[in-house]
Design a protein around this motif. Sequence first.
Motif, PDB file in Angstrom:
ATOM      1  N   MET A  34       0.667  -1.120   0.050  1.00 28.15           N
ATOM      2  CA  MET A  34      -0.103   0.045   0.021  1.00 28.15           C
ATOM      3  C   MET A  34       0.885   1.184  -0.005  1.00 28.15           C
ATOM      4  SD  MET A  34      -3.038  -0.833   2.881  1.00 28.15           S
ATOM      5  CE  MET A  34      -1.958  -0.902   4.151  1.00 28.15           C
ATOM      6  N   PHE A  35       0.349   2.351  -0.708  1.00 28.56           N
ATOM      7  CA  PHE A  35       1.015   3.618  -0.699  1.00 28.56           C
ATOM      8  C   PHE A  35      -0.054   4.675  -0.149  1.00 28.56           C
ATOM      9  CE2 PHE A  35       0.020   3.105  -5.323  1.00 28.56           C
ATOM     10  CZ  PHE A  35      -0.531   4.579  -5.575  1.00 28.56           C
ATOM     11  N   MET A  36      -1.304   4.304  -0.364  1.00 34.49           N
ATOM     12  CA  MET A  36      -2.334   5.375   0.002  1.00 34.49           C
ATOM     13  C   MET A  36      -3.675   4.552   0.279  1.00 34.49           C
ATOM     14  SD  MET A  36      -4.047   8.521  -1.939  1.00 34.49           S
ATOM     15  CE  MET A  36      -2.518   9.167  -2.474  1.00 34.49           C
ATOM     16  N   ILE A  37      -4.178   5.041   1.353  1.00 33.29           N
ATOM     17  CA  ILE A  37      -5.672   4.549   1.812  1.00 33.29           C
ATOM     18  C   ILE A  37      -6.378   5.568   1.720  1.00 33.29           C
ATOM     19  CG2 ILE A  37      -6.732   3.131   3.695  1.00 33.29           C
ATOM     20  CD1 ILE A  37      -3.720   2.565   4.580  1.00 33.29           C
ATOM     21  N   THR A  38      -7.780   5.251   1.336  1.00 29.28           N
ATOM     22  CA  THR A  38      -8.750   6.363   1.303  1.00 29.28           C
ATOM     23  C   THR A  38     -10.051   5.674   1.790  1.00 29.28           C
ATOM     24  OG1 THR A  38      -9.777   5.486  -0.961  1.00 29.28           O
ATOM     25  CG2 THR A  38      -7.905   7.482  -0.894  1.00 29.28           C
ATOM     26  N   ALA A  39     -10.906   6.635   2.432  1.00 33.50           N
ATOM     27  CA  ALA A  39     -12.037   6.126   3.038  1.00 33.50           C
ATOM     28  C   ALA A  39     -13.298   7.038   2.119  1.00 33.50           C
ATOM     29  CB  ALA A  39     -12.247   6.552   4.539  1.00 33.50           C
ATOM     30  N   PRO A  40     -13.497   6.381   1.080  1.00 32.67           N
ATOM     31  CA  PRO A  40     -14.618   7.256   0.041  1.00 32.67           C
ATOM     32  C   PRO A  40     -15.868   7.103   0.677  1.00 32.67           C
ATOM     33  CG  PRO A  40     -14.032   5.110  -0.836  1.00 32.67           C
ATOM     34  CD  PRO A  40     -12.954   5.316   0.415  1.00 32.67           C
ATOM     35  N   ASP A  41     -16.432   6.253   1.653  1.00 32.66           N
ATOM     36  CA  ASP A  41     -17.750   6.366   2.321  1.00 32.66           C
ATOM     37  C   ASP A  41     -17.917   7.548   3.320  1.00 32.66           C
ATOM     38  OD1 ASP A  41     -18.463   4.391   0.256  1.00 32.66           O
ATOM     39  OD2 ASP A  41     -18.067   2.715   1.721  1.00 32.66           O
ATOM     40  N   GLU A  42     -16.763   8.023   3.742  1.00 32.80           N
ATOM     41  CA  GLU A  42     -16.890   8.929   4.861  1.00 32.80           C
ATOM     42  C   GLU A  42     -17.115  10.369   4.266  1.00 32.80           C
ATOM     43  OE1 GLU A  42     -13.839   8.439   7.958  1.00 32.80           O
ATOM     44  OE2 GLU A  42     -13.880   6.147   7.874  1.00 32.80           O
ATOM     45  N   VAL A  43     -17.641  10.984   5.062  1.00 37.21           N
ATOM     46  CA  VAL A  43     -17.965  12.481   4.614  1.00 37.21           C
ATOM     47  C   VAL A  43     -17.236  13.273   5.675  1.00 37.21           C
ATOM     48  CG1 VAL A  43     -19.711  14.137   4.031  1.00 37.21           C
ATOM     49  CG2 VAL A  43     -19.927  11.738   3.391  1.00 37.21           C
ATOM     50  N   PRO A  44     -16.575  14.186   5.369  1.00 28.65           N
ATOM     51  CA  PRO A  44     -15.786  14.314   4.051  1.00 28.65           C
ATOM     52  C   PRO A  44     -14.720  13.080   3.834  1.00 28.65           C
ATOM     53  CG  PRO A  44     -14.784  15.997   5.334  1.00 28.65           C
ATOM     54  CD  PRO A  44     -15.895  15.244   6.254  1.00 28.65           C
ATOM     55  N   VAL A  45     -14.282  12.733   2.576  1.00 24.69           N
ATOM     56  CA  VAL A  45     -13.633  11.830   2.223  1.00 24.69           C
ATOM     57  C   VAL A  45     -12.211  12.121   2.710  1.00 24.69           C
ATOM     58  CG1 VAL A  45     -12.347  10.426   0.275  1.00 24.69           C
ATOM     59  CG2 VAL A  45     -14.805  11.261   0.146  1.00 24.69           C
ATOM     60  N   ASN A  46     -11.555  10.927   3.462  1.00 18.80           N
ATOM     61  CA  ASN A  46     -10.276  11.542   4.019  1.00 18.80           C
ATOM     62  C   ASN A  46      -9.281  10.266   3.351  1.00 18.80           C
ATOM     63  OD1 ASN A  46     -10.037   8.807   6.077  1.00 18.80           O
ATOM     64  ND2 ASN A  46     -11.818   9.754   6.556  1.00 18.80           N
ATOM     65  N   ALA A  47      -8.111  10.470   3.685  1.00 16.02           N
ATOM     66  CA  ALA A  47      -7.022   9.640   3.039  1.00 16.02           C
ATOM     67  C   ALA A  47      -5.856   9.614   3.871  1.00 16.02           C
ATOM     68  CB  ALA A  47      -6.875  10.080   1.501  1.00 16.02           C
ATOM     69  N   SER A  48      -4.904   8.499   3.706  1.00 14.18           N
ATOM     70  CA  SER A  48      -3.617   8.391   4.501  1.00 14.18           C
ATOM     71  C   SER A  48      -2.730   8.115   3.384  1.00 14.18           C
ATOM     72  CB  SER A  48      -3.768   7.149   5.493  1.00 14.18           C
ATOM     73  OG  SER A  48      -4.812   7.976   6.599  1.00 14.18           O
ATOM     74  N   PHE A  49      -1.388   8.507   3.491  1.00 18.33           N
ATOM     75  CA  PHE A  49      -0.497   8.070   2.565  1.00 18.33           C
ATOM     76  C   PHE A  49       0.944   8.431   2.999  1.00 18.33           C
ATOM     77  CE2 PHE A  49      -1.285  12.533   2.445  1.00 18.33           C
ATOM     78  CZ  PHE A  49      -0.215  13.387   2.448  1.00 18.33           C
ATOM     79  N   LYS A  50       1.849   7.507   2.480  1.00 15.52           N
ATOM     80  CA  LYS A  50       3.159   7.710   3.029  1.00 15.52           C
ATOM     81  C   LYS A  50       3.969   8.694   2.545  1.00 15.52           C
ATOM     82  CE  LYS A  50       7.076   4.420   3.358  1.00 15.52           C
ATOM     83  NZ  LYS A  50       7.503   4.771   4.690  1.00 15.52           N
ATOM     84  N   ALA A  51       4.627   9.252   3.810  1.00 17.98           N
ATOM     85  CA  ALA A  51       5.407  10.505   3.259  1.00 17.98           C
ATOM     86  C   ALA A  51       6.758  10.535   3.749  1.00 17.98           C
ATOM     87  CB  ALA A  51       4.611  11.820   4.197  1.00 17.98           C
ATOM     88  N   SER A  52       7.776  11.313   3.277  1.00 16.70           N
ATOM     89  CA  SER A  52       9.146  11.575   3.557  1.00 16.70           C
ATOM     90  C   SER A  52       9.004  12.021   4.950  1.00 16.70           C
ATOM     91  CB  SER A  52       9.862  12.548   2.391  1.00 16.70           C
ATOM     92  OG  SER A  52       9.417  13.733   2.804  1.00 16.70           O
ATOM     93  N   ASP A  53      10.310  11.811   5.302  1.00 14.64           N
ATOM     94  CA  ASP A  53      10.420  12.257   6.865  1.00 14.64           C
ATOM     95  C   ASP A  53      10.202  13.664   7.044  1.00 14.64           C
ATOM     96  OD1 ASP A  53      11.075   9.667   7.710  1.00 14.64           O
ATOM     97  OD2 ASP A  53      13.321  10.232   7.784  1.00 14.64           O
TER      98      ASP A  53
END
Length: 116
Positions: A34-53
């Motif tokens: 995984m490199f990104m996770i989204t929650a399309p059913d939530e309002v508002p839509v949120n997401a998590s993603f890998k970031a550099s330090d």
Amino acid sequence: MTIEQLQQICETFPGVTTDIKWENHLCFNVGGKMFMITAPDEVPVNASFKASDEDFEQLTEREGFIPAPYLARYKWVKVDNISRFTTAEWNQYARQAYQMVYDKLPAKVRKDIENL
């Protein structure tokens, strides 16, 4: 920014697959990681993603951004509303997240992706 637009951005990267995890999270993967996770059913839509330090530190100081639950130790950031980023920012951070995960894949997996 809509979930469809974010999905279009992620699907331009080589070898990207999607799947549903934890019943309602749309996950973007490369080489099975995984490199990104989204929650399309939530309002508002949120997401998590890998970031550099460096980006992890900077982004988590911004309003609406927190260290991602369960993944913060791996430098993942959660944004409470995907509209907090512009399309250009999503292009940048999604590509960066993809690249960081891609770069850690075994050489054989990377070669298979390159040959798609």
